[in-house]
Design a protein around this motif. Structure first.
Motif, PDB file in Angstrom:
ATOM      1  N   GLY A  35       4.001 -21.423  -7.618  1.00 21.64           N
ATOM      2  CA  GLY A  35       5.397 -21.003  -7.499  1.00 21.64           C
ATOM      3  C   GLY A  35       6.326 -22.102  -7.031  1.00 21.64           C
ATOM      4  N   ALA A  36       5.784 -23.104  -6.348  1.00 15.61           N
ATOM      5  CA  ALA A  36       6.609 -24.175  -5.797  1.00 15.61           C
ATOM      6  C   ALA A  36       6.661 -25.408  -6.687  1.00 15.61           C
ATOM      7  CB  ALA A  36       6.085 -24.567  -4.417  1.00 15.61           C
ATOM      8  N   ALA A  37       5.847 -25.445  -7.742  1.00 14.96           N
ATOM      9  CA  ALA A  37       5.764 -26.646  -8.581  1.00 14.96           C
ATOM     10  C   ALA A  37       7.115 -27.025  -9.182  1.00 14.96           C
ATOM     11  CB  ALA A  37       4.732 -26.441  -9.679  1.00 14.96           C
ATOM     12  N   ALA A  38       7.897 -26.037  -9.583  1.00 15.07           N
ATOM     13  CA  ALA A  38       9.195 -26.327 -10.202  1.00 15.07           C
ATOM     14  C   ALA A  38      10.124 -27.052  -9.227  1.00 15.07           C
ATOM     15  CB  ALA A  38       9.846 -25.039 -10.694  1.00 15.07           C
ATOM     16  N   PHE A  39      10.055 -26.687  -7.954  1.00 17.37           N
ATOM     17  CA  PHE A  39      10.882 -27.375  -6.952  1.00 17.37           C
ATOM     18  C   PHE A  39      10.520 -28.854  -6.887  1.00 17.37           C
ATOM     19  CE2 PHE A  39      10.659 -29.117  -2.630  1.00 17.37           C
ATOM     20  CZ  PHE A  39      12.016 -29.218  -2.348  1.00 17.37           C
ATOM     21  N   TYR A  40       9.223 -29.155  -6.851  1.00 24.45           N
ATOM     22  CA  TYR A  40       8.811 -30.555  -6.753  1.00 24.45           C
ATOM     23  C   TYR A  40       9.195 -31.339  -8.006  1.00 24.45           C
ATOM     24  CZ  TYR A  40       6.217 -29.098  -2.638  1.00 24.45           C
ATOM     25  OH  TYR A  40       5.881 -28.600  -1.399  1.00 24.45           O
ATOM     26  N   ARG A  41       9.164 -30.689  -9.139  1.00 19.22           N
ATOM     27  CA  ARG A  41       9.617 -31.370 -10.362  1.00 19.22           C
ATOM     28  C   ARG A  41      11.103 -31.700 -10.260  1.00 19.22           C
ATOM     29  NH1 ARG A  41       6.484 -26.944 -12.920  1.00 19.22           N
ATOM     30  NH2 ARG A  41       4.384 -27.764 -13.309  1.00 19.22           N
ATOM     31  N   ARG A  42      11.880 -30.797  -9.693  1.00 20.71           N
ATOM     32  CA  ARG A  42      13.309 -31.081  -9.520  1.00 20.71           C
ATOM     33  C   ARG A  42      13.523 -32.241  -8.551  1.00 20.71           C
ATOM     34  NH1 ARG A  42      13.602 -25.422  -9.240  1.00 20.71           N
ATOM     35  NH2 ARG A  42      13.992 -25.467  -6.978  1.00 20.71           N
ATOM     36  N   MET A  43      12.596 -32.437  -7.651  1.00 18.87           N
ATOM     37  CA  MET A  43      12.689 -33.547  -6.699  1.00 18.87           C
ATOM     38  C   MET A  43      12.241 -34.867  -7.304  1.00 18.87           C
ATOM     39  SD  MET A  43      13.976 -32.206  -3.960  1.00 18.87           S
ATOM     40  CE  MET A  43      14.888 -31.203  -5.147  1.00 18.87           C
ATOM     41  N   GLY A  44      11.776 -34.836  -8.548  1.00 21.16           N
ATOM     42  CA  GLY A  44      11.367 -36.070  -9.224  1.00 21.16           C
ATOM     43  C   GLY A  44       9.881 -36.247  -9.402  1.00 21.16           C
ATOM     44  N   ALA A  45       9.068 -35.311  -8.902  1.00 23.26           N
ATOM     45  CA  ALA A  45       7.617 -35.412  -9.072  1.00 23.26           C
ATOM     46  C   ALA A  45       7.240 -35.092 -10.517  1.00 23.26           C
ATOM     47  CB  ALA A  45       6.901 -34.460  -8.115  1.00 23.26           C
ATOM     48  N   ILE A  46       6.144 -35.660 -10.972  1.00 24.49           N
ATOM     49  CA  ILE A  46       5.671 -35.408 -12.327  1.00 24.49           C
ATOM     50  C   ILE A  46       4.268 -34.818 -12.264  1.00 24.49           C
ATOM     51  CG2 ILE A  46       7.084 -37.224 -13.347  1.00 24.49           C
ATOM     52  CD1 ILE A  46       4.580 -38.998 -13.420  1.00 24.49           C
ATOM     53  N   ASP A  47       3.899 -34.064 -13.270  1.00 25.50           N
ATOM     54  CA  ASP A  47       2.583 -33.433 -13.302  1.00 25.50           C
ATOM     55  C   ASP A  47       1.487 -34.476 -13.461  1.00 25.50           C
ATOM     56  OD1 ASP A  47       2.882 -30.291 -13.460  1.00 25.50           O
ATOM     57  OD2 ASP A  47       4.537 -31.146 -14.605  1.00 25.50           O
ATOM     58  N   ASP A  48       0.370 -34.225 -12.759  1.00 20.45           N
ATOM     59  CA  ASP A  48      -0.754 -35.155 -12.789  1.00 20.45           C
ATOM     60  C   ASP A  48      -2.062 -34.371 -12.851  1.00 20.45           C
ATOM     61  OD1 ASP A  48      -1.941 -37.714 -12.741  1.00 20.45           O
ATOM     62  OD2 ASP A  48      -2.228 -37.606 -10.573  1.00 20.45           O
ATOM     63  N   GLY A  49      -2.102 -33.366 -13.719  1.00 21.74           N
ATOM     64  CA  GLY A  49      -3.304 -32.564 -13.896  1.00 21.74           C
ATOM     65  C   GLY A  49      -3.358 -31.370 -12.960  1.00 21.74           C
ATOM     66  N   VAL A  50      -4.566 -30.879 -12.732  1.00 21.23           N
ATOM     67  CA  VAL A  50      -4.777 -29.743 -11.841  1.00 21.23           C
ATOM     68  C   VAL A  50      -5.909 -30.088 -10.883  1.00 21.23           C
ATOM     69  CG1 VAL A  50      -3.962 -28.005 -13.489  1.00 21.23           C
ATOM     70  CG2 VAL A  50      -6.399 -28.628 -13.432  1.00 21.23           C
ATOM     71  N   VAL A  51      -5.985 -29.316  -9.793  1.00 24.37           N
ATOM     72  CA  VAL A  51      -7.028 -29.526  -8.801  1.00 24.37           C
ATOM     73  C   VAL A  51      -7.557 -28.169  -8.373  1.00 24.37           C
ATOM     74  CG1 VAL A  51      -5.324 -29.567  -6.927  1.00 24.37           C
ATOM     75  CG2 VAL A  51      -7.572 -30.618  -6.591  1.00 24.37           C
ATOM     76  N   ALA A  52      -8.859 -28.092  -8.120  1.00 23.73           N
ATOM     77  CA  ALA A  52      -9.455 -26.833  -7.697  1.00 23.73           C
ATOM     78  C   ALA A  52      -8.976 -26.453  -6.304  1.00 23.73           C
ATOM     79  CB  ALA A  52     -10.979 -26.944  -7.718  1.00 23.73           C
ATOM     80  N   SER A  53      -8.676 -25.185  -6.121  1.00 23.64           N
ATOM     81  CA  SER A  53      -8.268 -24.690  -4.808  1.00 23.64           C
ATOM     82  C   SER A  53      -9.411 -24.882  -3.809  1.00 23.64           C
ATOM     83  CB  SER A  53      -7.901 -23.208  -4.905  1.00 23.64           C
ATOM     84  OG  SER A  53      -7.743 -22.652  -3.613  1.00 23.64           O
ATOM     85  N   SER A  54      -9.055 -25.275  -2.600  1.00 19.93           N
ATOM     86  CA  SER A  54     -10.073 -25.482  -1.566  1.00 19.93           C
ATOM     87  C   SER A  54     -10.468 -24.182  -0.874  1.00 19.93           C
ATOM     88  CB  SER A  54      -9.545 -26.471  -0.513  1.00 19.93           C
ATOM     89  OG  SER A  54      -8.375 -25.950   0.115  1.00 19.93           O
TER      90      SER A  54
END
Length: 220
Positions: free
Chosen positions: A184-203
């Motif tokens: 749900g928060a990924a879109a916010f980070y993209r607006r901040m300039g972050a770019i997608d770098d794959g996925v990671v398993a939840s800990s």
């Protein structure tokens, strides 16, 4: 709020002929409305320009109250308060109590975090309305936590804390900061300039994957 400028409207004199007189009044009335619209638009543009100034992050929240947030470093004795804020913030994405309880260990802040990470809080007076945490060493740092009080969302606090995270990562010697984001928060980070770098398993949730993002923080 600035006062509206005085409005002066002069209607041209009507023609003497009956039919022309009626047509002239109609045209004059339209001209008057047009002048009013133009003056109103100028006032609106002036007000928008003034309200765009954002000193000390003074903005309206989603419940309509203005927040003036100030950042500073929290103290270890505030760990329980910060953990509670993280859990309440996580809940805004619709997770139930059982899910949040499973996530509690990863959202818990302890006194040890002051030894191996950087922490920052956003304050609205005496109230903590946001928290951020950056950890890691070397060229890659991690934005471990960034949570906002649900009642203080949409006030620019997330952007303010994200800017601090970038600076903290840079001070740690990193050139890249990674973010394992809630979906749900990924879109916010993209607006901040972050770019997608794959996925990671939840800990904490087997079989669940989270979007991983990264942002270039530049040289220290």
């Amino acid at each position: 709020m600035p006062d509206a400028p005085p409005i002066s409207i002069i209607l041209p004199q009507a023609n003497t002929a009956g039919k022309q007189r009626g047509r002239g009044k109609s045209i004059n009335f339209c001209n008057a409305l047009q002048q009013l619209h133009e003056v109103s638009a100028k006032i609106d543009r002036r007000l928008v320009g003034r309200s765009g100034d954002d000193h000390m992050n003074d903005r309206m929240t989603n419940i309509g109250r203005s927040i003036m947030s100030i950042l500073h470093t929290p103290q270890p004795e505030q760990a329980a308060v910060l953990t509670d804020l993280c859990l309440r913030s996580k809940a805004v994405w619709g997770y139930d109590a059982a899910f949040l309880e499973v996530c509690r260990p990863s959202l818990t802040i302890t006194a040890d975090d002051w030894n191996d990470s950087d922490l920052q809080v956003a304050m609205d007076g005496a109230r903590i309305v946001g928290v951020a945490q950056v950890r890691g060493s070397g060229l890659v740092a991690e934005l471990d936590k960034l949570f906002i009080d649900p009642e203080a969302r949409a006030a620019g606090i997330g952007r303010q804390l994200f800017g601090w995270c970038v600076g903290a990562a840079r001070k740690r010697g990193a050139t890249v900061m990674t973010i394992d984001a809630d979906p749900g928060a990924a879109a916010f980070y993209r607006r901040m300039g972050a770019i997608d770098d794959g996925v990671v398993a939840s800990s904490v949730i087997p079989g669940r994957f989270l979007p991983r993002l990264k942002v270039d923080v530049g040289a220290a």
